[in-house]
Design a protein around this motif. Structure first.
Motif, PDB file in Angstrom:
ATOM      1  N   LYS B  80       0.837  -1.205   0.000  1.00 15.99           N
ATOM      2  CA  LYS B  80       0.000   0.000   0.000  1.00 15.99           C
ATOM      3  C   LYS B  80       0.868   1.249   0.000  1.00 15.99           C
ATOM      4  O   LYS B  80       0.576   2.233  -0.690  1.00 15.99           O
ATOM      5  CB  LYS B  80      -0.910   0.025   1.236  1.00 15.99           C
ATOM      6  CG  LYS B  80      -2.078  -0.929   1.136  1.00 15.99           C
ATOM      7  CD  LYS B  80      -3.153  -0.627   2.159  1.00 15.99           C
ATOM      8  CE  LYS B  80      -2.708  -0.920   3.566  1.00 15.99           C
ATOM      9  NZ  LYS B  80      -3.748  -0.547   4.554  1.00 15.99           N
ATOM     10  N   LEU B  83       2.201   1.998  -3.335  1.00 16.12           N
ATOM     11  CA  LEU B  83       1.197   2.608  -4.207  1.00 16.12           C
ATOM     12  C   LEU B  83       1.066   4.099  -3.917  1.00 16.12           C
ATOM     13  O   LEU B  83       1.037   4.921  -4.831  1.00 16.12           O
ATOM     14  CB  LEU B  83      -0.155   1.903  -4.053  1.00 16.12           C
ATOM     15  CG  LEU B  83      -1.298   2.463  -4.904  1.00 16.12           C
ATOM     16  CD1 LEU B  83      -0.948   2.459  -6.392  1.00 16.12           C
ATOM     17  CD2 LEU B  83      -2.587   1.667  -4.679  1.00 16.12           C
ATOM     18  N   ALA B  84       1.001   4.429  -2.622  1.00 12.52           N
ATOM     19  CA  ALA B  84       0.885   5.842  -2.253  1.00 12.52           C
ATOM     20  C   ALA B  84       2.106   6.611  -2.760  1.00 12.52           C
ATOM     21  O   ALA B  84       1.988   7.727  -3.290  1.00 12.52           O
ATOM     22  CB  ALA B  84       0.756   5.977  -0.734  1.00 12.52           C
ATOM     23  N   ALA B  87       1.931   7.059  -6.581  1.00 15.14           N
ATOM     24  CA  ALA B  87       0.908   8.035  -6.971  1.00 15.14           C
ATOM     25  C   ALA B  87       1.363   9.466  -6.744  1.00 15.14           C
ATOM     26  O   ALA B  87       0.821  10.395  -7.337  1.00 15.14           O
ATOM     27  CB  ALA B  87      -0.389   7.765  -6.213  1.00 15.14           C
ATOM     28  N   SER B  88       2.388   9.649  -5.911  1.00 13.96           N
ATOM     29  CA  SER B  88       2.853  11.006  -5.643  1.00 13.96           C
ATOM     30  C   SER B  88       3.862  11.492  -6.691  1.00 13.96           C
ATOM     31  O   SER B  88       4.254  12.655  -6.696  1.00 13.96           O
ATOM     32  CB  SER B  88       3.484  11.090  -4.250  1.00 13.96           C
ATOM     33  OG  SER B  88       4.696  10.361  -4.241  1.00 13.96           O
ATOM     34  N   ASP B  90       4.623  12.567 -10.404  1.00 13.96           N
ATOM     35  CA  ASP B  90       3.856  13.037 -11.565  1.00 13.96           C
ATOM     36  C   ASP B  90       3.773  12.020 -12.690  1.00 13.96           C
ATOM     37  O   ASP B  90       2.697  11.662 -13.156  1.00 13.96           O
ATOM     38  CB  ASP B  90       4.502  14.316 -12.139  1.00 13.96           C
ATOM     39  CG  ASP B  90       4.156  15.538 -11.304  1.00 13.96           C
ATOM     40  OD1 ASP B  90       4.601  16.648 -11.666  1.00 13.96           O
ATOM     41  OD2 ASP B  90       3.439  15.390 -10.289  1.00 13.96           O
ATOM     42  N   ARG B  91       4.943  11.576 -13.126  1.00 13.69           N
ATOM     43  CA  ARG B  91       5.029  10.707 -14.298  1.00 13.69           C
ATOM     44  C   ARG B  91       4.245   9.405 -14.106  1.00 13.69           C
ATOM     45  O   ARG B  91       3.748   8.829 -15.059  1.00 13.69           O
ATOM     46  CB  ARG B  91       6.520  10.396 -14.546  1.00 13.69           C
ATOM     47  CG  ARG B  91       6.833   9.646 -15.824  1.00 13.69           C
ATOM     48  CD  ARG B  91       6.537  10.466 -17.055  1.00 13.69           C
ATOM     49  NE  ARG B  91       6.634   9.661 -18.259  1.00 13.69           N
ATOM     50  CZ  ARG B  91       5.637   8.890 -18.724  1.00 13.69           C
ATOM     51  NH1 ARG B  91       4.498   8.824 -18.073  1.00 13.69           N
ATOM     52  NH2 ARG B  91       5.803   8.178 -19.819  1.00 13.69           N
ATOM     53  N   MET B  92       4.120   8.980 -12.831  1.00 16.91           N
ATOM     54  CA  MET B  92       3.430   7.718 -12.538  1.00 16.91           C
ATOM     55  C   MET B  92       1.917   7.822 -12.671  1.00 16.91           C
ATOM     56  O   MET B  92       1.219   6.817 -12.550  1.00 16.91           O
ATOM     57  CB  MET B  92       3.765   7.228 -11.118  1.00 16.91           C
ATOM     58  CG  MET B  92       5.211   6.856 -10.941  1.00 16.91           C
ATOM     59  SD  MET B  92       5.609   5.343 -11.819  1.00 16.91           S
ATOM     60  CE  MET B  92       7.389   5.476 -11.845  1.00 16.91           C
ATOM     61  N   ASN B  93       1.419   9.011 -12.892  1.00 17.39           N
ATOM     62  CA  ASN B  93      -0.025   9.157 -13.086  1.00 17.39           C
ATOM     63  C   ASN B  93      -0.393   9.230 -14.566  1.00 17.39           C
ATOM     64  O   ASN B  93      -1.551   9.455 -14.910  1.00 17.39           O
ATOM     65  CB  ASN B  93      -0.530  10.409 -12.356  1.00 17.39           C
ATOM     66  CG  ASN B  93      -0.515  10.228 -10.854  1.00 17.39           C
ATOM     67  OD1 ASN B  93      -1.260   9.416 -10.313  1.00 17.39           O
ATOM     68  ND2 ASN B  93       0.354  10.950 -10.171  1.00 17.39           N
ATOM     69  N   TRP B 292      -6.704  -4.611  -7.225  1.00 20.59           N
ATOM     70  CA  TRP B 292      -5.748  -3.904  -8.074  1.00 20.59           C
ATOM     71  C   TRP B 292      -5.874  -4.396  -9.515  1.00 20.59           C
ATOM     72  O   TRP B 292      -5.484  -3.705 -10.452  1.00 20.59           O
ATOM     73  CB  TRP B 292      -4.323  -4.137  -7.571  1.00 20.59           C
ATOM     74  CG  TRP B 292      -4.003  -3.377  -6.321  1.00 20.59           C
ATOM     75  CD1 TRP B 292      -4.876  -2.937  -5.365  1.00 20.59           C
ATOM     76  CD2 TRP B 292      -2.710  -2.957  -5.888  1.00 20.59           C
ATOM     77  NE1 TRP B 292      -4.203  -2.291  -4.353  1.00 20.59           N
ATOM     78  CE2 TRP B 292      -2.867  -2.287  -4.652  1.00 20.59           C
ATOM     79  CE3 TRP B 292      -1.421  -3.087  -6.412  1.00 20.59           C
ATOM     80  CZ2 TRP B 292      -1.798  -1.750  -3.940  1.00 20.59           C
ATOM     81  CZ3 TRP B 292      -0.354  -2.560  -5.707  1.00 20.59           C
ATOM     82  CH2 TRP B 292      -0.548  -1.886  -4.478  1.00 20.59           C
ATOM     83  N   THR B 320      -0.649   2.771 -14.340  1.00 23.76           N
ATOM     84  CA  THR B 320       0.769   2.919 -14.034  1.00 23.76           C
ATOM     85  C   THR B 320       1.128   2.804 -12.550  1.00 23.76           C
ATOM     86  O   THR B 320       2.011   2.005 -12.203  1.00 23.76           O
ATOM     87  CB  THR B 320       1.294   4.273 -14.595  1.00 23.76           C
ATOM     88  OG1 THR B 320       0.803   4.445 -15.914  1.00 23.76           O
ATOM     89  CG2 THR B 320       2.812   4.309 -14.606  1.00 23.76           C
ATOM     90  N   PRO B 321       0.492   3.593 -11.664  1.00 23.84           N
ATOM     91  CA  PRO B 321       0.964   3.548 -10.268  1.00 23.84           C
ATOM     92  C   PRO B 321       0.818   2.157  -9.651  1.00 23.84           C
ATOM     93  O   PRO B 321       1.658   1.735  -8.859  1.00 23.84           O
ATOM     94  CB  PRO B 321       0.089   4.578  -9.546  1.00 23.84           C
ATOM     95  CG  PRO B 321      -1.040   4.883 -10.449  1.00 23.84           C
ATOM     96  CD  PRO B 321      -0.614   4.546 -11.837  1.00 23.84           C
ATOM     97  N   LEU B 322      -0.224   1.426 -10.037  1.00 27.68           N
ATOM     98  CA  LEU B 322      -0.416   0.078  -9.505  1.00 27.68           C
ATOM     99  C   LEU B 322       0.717  -0.837  -9.955  1.00 27.68           C
ATOM    100  O   LEU B 322       1.230  -1.648  -9.182  1.00 27.68           O
ATOM    101  CB  LEU B 322      -1.763  -0.494  -9.967  1.00 27.68           C
ATOM    102  CG  LEU B 322      -2.996   0.245  -9.448  1.00 27.68           C
ATOM    103  CD1 LEU B 322      -4.253  -0.243 -10.150  1.00 27.68           C
ATOM    104  CD2 LEU B 322      -3.153   0.044  -7.953  1.00 27.68           C
TER     105      LEU B 322
END
Lengths: 445, 457
Positions: B80, B83-84, B87-88, B90-93, B292, B320-322
């Motif tokens: 978890k 993942l957090a 998600a923080s 930029d590119r991963m979003n 997920w 992506t973030p997952l």
């Protein structure tokens, strides 16, 4: 079967036999399913690789290089820390909070009572919504009208569903200077002439990728009239629905009389909230049509990821409350992009290129016919002019764009090979870097 | 009536299902439209789904849910956190590589390179998909078409049959059979008859689908059976695949959940099998994050490239973030592999305890459990309870009636096993229900209380 399909099939057989020589013989009979014939090439794979190889300033592929808005990132974080159920399966056809907030939000816009459980399917991006529509509703031999230029996936999806793509191009209006995407129009006669008893559906994309055209009510009405007259389905790809400029208004064809029951409207959280990597999309339409898409969904991916859906639900709750106010992201994003659109357009004009001002979306198409360059790269000599130009621009100038003929059918691509597409949903620093490259280039001439 | 049976009979689509209410009022124009706008033939008869029906019934919060297979225990915290963290960035979003996020395919190549004992090319031999489900879909769409037969072992995870049908293929079923005369039954007592299996192969056979550990039995069966196929059994299957030049789709989503005394064997590692096998794995089952929806297919380039084509034309890329978070989880556990702290080991240890606990609970209640060798489901024979269900719908198999009655009257949810077999095998499986034990001890205790008070009456 068309010549191109025949060639594609032969190439596949050639490739198969060369594979056999390198590996143990597997499957003396045919290995892969016919539905994958001729749909294996992809323009993004090729150009993304090239841009990366040459470390080009990338105004090619369409995604933001800035972050999603804070409120949606916070919603995602909250979901991640929100208890074990956020990490386990949710409702297959859409996480309940998300379908409820989508139904509430869009019911107000289309002035139609949207049932969250019956009329909405949440998908892995708008891409998968389109896939479910084609797979669920298009059969062998069905014809699907695609308006060109088109987002490239429509054609292979029609083919994979056994359908036949029939193309109708937007054309620059006769006479006046072509300054805006609004000057590219559809001929009602030409469109009507493409309809046959086998026509099942028409695909529209508004705001349009790559041109940026935002279809006006009368244009949509013309399409709607034909859909009703010939009893066609309409797949309306509206992923850029919030991005319109200079007062252009996004109209949902599903809201026109007689269209709700025959239209699938596709939307995207990725484009809506600048989070393309979340891959959350949806299809909204009459339950009578959505139910077939649900069957495809339940036999292909079944569920979509839970936490991202939870975050998008919060995003729509917030936007429902702030709709029409300056705090709404659906106001702020187009305002921000309006400025970037202007910046890119002036930069292109200042170096002698002719941009077609998009009324919506985040792409800008530019006419390159006035540019004189020596495209002496032998490796590309058999390709269309815009493909060669884009590759030259990446390799020689370090600037990545996308050739617009990639968005045209084989039969019309030669007519439209003098245009390239820029993406402007980028940080100002990226646009500045592009500007510097273009200035340097024009100064040399 | 069993879902599989309806599917196999290609029943016409009807509006009825457990939770969807049928809109009975149609305008004239809708009628005309619907008669013109029928669905594509590929979905004919595929609309029913056991999960849609039973998830709705079990959704009542007062019901103790040992039905659908997902954990109510939390995932490991580092997953978890990863993942957090992702998600923080930029590119991963934003969009990542279509066939799989680079850091994830590299991590998979490392972990599975070790498991397979071979170099696995992260770009050409791996595809990341939306769950193990998405991998099954990509493999079947890529490699199965009209005229192909696909052998499926009963009981099977229910999606195999409709997916093969949707691709135009013909499912050919073969049941696992129970060795007779035993008192304590484990999933090892269910076996595949070699002659019967050989008889199912012919020149039209394109592929065989195996699932090990199996759901539901815990052997090689889908959802119901939690059996782990022995190396001999896999070799028998492999020999037939090679002899008849067929492909093998090996669904190994529960690969890490193998209990003491047993070993998970990858059929793709047997001689002659790498070139013809697509092996499927799941982040959801590996890290207890079913929500997920990330999975993967691993296989030779000449097969994987066709799965990649399907991916590119269906949903293009996974979130992506997952993917980044799963990559981090895999790398962390790769370092710990074969040690007790490795999640792949520690989860299996934890679940073995729960397995034994549930088996006791079931036996106390007078039912007969089939002790699984792997996975997190347990088949339970309810014959001894002799529950009278004559007041219920005649048309349904006993286990369907039993589960519906049990949810309503006893507030305990399970899944009926005949949802995962064809019509001919219904009589052999209708006294079994499937229970899921990847649940908090408090959930298992609640189930015990229900069963205790039930048998006292």
């Amino acid at each position: 079967m068309g010549i191109i399909r025949n060639i594609a099939a032969s190439l596949v057989l050639l490739r198969q036999s060369s594979v056999k020589n390198n590996h143990k013989v597997i499957m003396s009979r045919r290995l892969h399913a016919r539905r994958t014939d001729g749909v294996d090439k992809n323009v993004w794979v090729e150009f993304t690789q090239l841009a990366a190889d040459y470390k080009a300033v990338n105004l090619g592929q369409g995604f933001p290089d800035f972050s999603p808005p804070q409120f949606i990132q916070e919603a995602f974080c909250k979901a991640i820390n929100g208890g074990p159920q956020m990490h386990q399966y949710t409702r297959a056809f859409g996480h309940p909070p998300l379908v409820k907030s989508l139904a509430k939000f869009f019911s107000r816009i289309v002035v139609q009572d949207i049932d969250p459980l019956e009329d909405i399917l949440v998908t892995v991006g708008a891409y998968q919504a389109l896939f479910c529509a084609f797979q669920g509703l298009i059969d062998e031999g069905d014809e699907v009208i695609i308006i060109e230029p088109f987002f490239d996936c429509y054609q292979p999806m029609v083919v994979m569903a056994g359908g036949k793509a029939v193309y109708v191009p937007l054309r620059p209006r006769e006479g006046s200077a072509i300054l805006s995407s609004g000057d590219w129009v559809l001929s009602a006669d030409e469109l009507a002439s493409k309809i046959t008893p086998r026509t099942k559906a028409i695909v529209i994309n508004t705001p349009n990728n790559p041109l940026g055209k935002v279809y006006k009510t009368e244009e949509l009405q013309m399409i709607a009239d034909l859909c009703i007259k010939h009893n066609l389905l309409c797949f309306s790809d509206e992923v850029y629905e919030w991005l319109t400029y200079d007062g252009a208004k996004h109209i949902k064809i599903a809201s026109l009389p007689g269209m709700w029951e025959r239209t699938v409207t596709v939307g995207s959280a990725g484009k809506t909230f600048s989070a393309t990597g979340w891959k959350v999309g949806w299809a909204i339409g009459s339950g009578n049509i959505i139910k077939y898409m649900k069957t495809i969904h339940q036999n292909s991916v079944y569920h979509c990821a839970t936490a991202a859906q939870e975050a998008v639900a919060h995003g729509f709750e917030r936007e429902y409350e702030l709709f029409g106010t300056p705090e709404s992201y659906f106001q702020q994003l187009p305002t921000m992009l309006h400025h970037k659109r202007k910046k890119l357009a002036s930069c292109l004009e200042s170096v002698g290129l002719q941009p077609i001002m998009p009324e919506g979306g985040y792409f800008m198409v530019t006419d390159i016919s006035s540019v004189k360059v020596d495209l002496n790269d032998l490796s590309t000599k058999d390709e269309l002019y815009d493909f060669r130009f884009v590759k030259w621009l990446i390799k020689e100038k370090g600037l990545a764009t996308i050739p617009v003929s990639a968005f045209y059918s084989p039969e019309h691509s030669k007519e439209f090979d003098k245009y390239i597409r820029f993406c402007f949903v980028k940080e100002d620093s990226t646009l500045d870097a592009a500007e510097a490259i273009l200035r340097k280039w024009s100064q040399k001439e | 009536m069993s879902i599989a049976r309806q599917v196999l009979n290609c029943s016409r689509f009807t509006c009825r299902s457990a939770h969807v209410t049928c809109r009975k009022t149609f305008t004239t124009s809708q009628h005309v439209m619907m008669s013109r706008h029928t669905h594509a033939k590929r979905i004919e008869g595929l609309d029913k789904n056991v999960w849609v029906a039973f998830t709705a019934l079990a959704a009542d919060p007062s019901v103790v849910n040992l039905g659908q297979g997902f954990p109510d225990i939390p995932p490991p915290s580092y997953v978890k956190e990863a993942l957090a963290k992702a998600a923080s960035v930029d590119r991963m979003n934003q969009y990542t590589r279509g066939f799989g996020h680079p850091s994830l395919v590299k991590a998979l190549s490392q972990v599975y390179g070790k498991a397979y004992g071979r170099q696995i090319d992260p770009l050409k031999e791996i595809l990341v998909t939306v769950g193990g489900y998405g991998s099954l879909f990509s493999a079947i769409q890529a490699l199965v078409e009209e005229g192909d037969e696909v052998i499926i072992i009963e009981p099977f995870f229910d999606c195999y049959v409709p997916m093969v049908r949707m691709a135009g293929g013909k499912p050919v079923l073969i049941p696992l059979r129970l060795k007779s005369g035993k008192k304590t039954i484990t999933s090892a007592d269910w076996f595949l008859d070699p002659d019967e299996l050989a008889g199912k192969f012919n020149s039209k056979t394109k592929a065989i689908i195996i699932n090990t550990p199996n759901n539901p039995i815990g052997k090689f069966v889908p959802v119901f059976f939690l059996q782990v196929f022995t190396k001999d059994e896999l070799q028998m299957i492999a020999d037939l695949c090679i002899k008849h030049d067929t492909l093998c789709f090996s669904d190994e989503v529960y690969e890490w959940l193998v209990y003491r005394g047993h070993q998970h064997v990858k059929i793709a590692t047997l001689p002659g099998m790498w070139d013809r096998t697509v092996t499927i794995g799941s982040a959801g089952k590996t890290f207890s994050v079913t929500g997920w929806k990330l999975g993967w297919s691993i296989g030779p380039e000449q097969l994987m490239k066709h799965l990649q084509t399907v991916m590119q034309n269906s949903l293009y890329t996974c979130p992506t973030p997952l993917q980044e978070a799963v990559a981090q989880g895999l790398l962390l556990n790769y370092e710990l592999m074969d040690q007790p702290e490795c999640y792949f080991t520690s989860l299996a240890d934890e679940l073995e305890g729960k397995r034994d606990r549930l088996a006791d609970i079931v036996e106390e209640a007078g039912m007969t459990p089939v002790i699984p060798e792997g996975g997190y489901f347990m088949l339970v024979d309810v014959t001894a309870l002799n529950q009278d269900l004559s007041h219920m719908d005649e048309d349904e198999a006993y286990d369907y009636k039993f589960v519906k009655w049990m949810i309503k009257e006893k507030k305990l949810a399970a899944i009926p096993v005949t949802a995962f077999v064809g019509e001919e095998s219904t009589k052999d499986f209708e006294k079994y229900i499937r229970l899921c034990f990847i649940k908090q001890d408090s959930t298992l205790d609640a189930a015990r209380s229900i069963l205790k008070s039930w048998t006292k009456v």
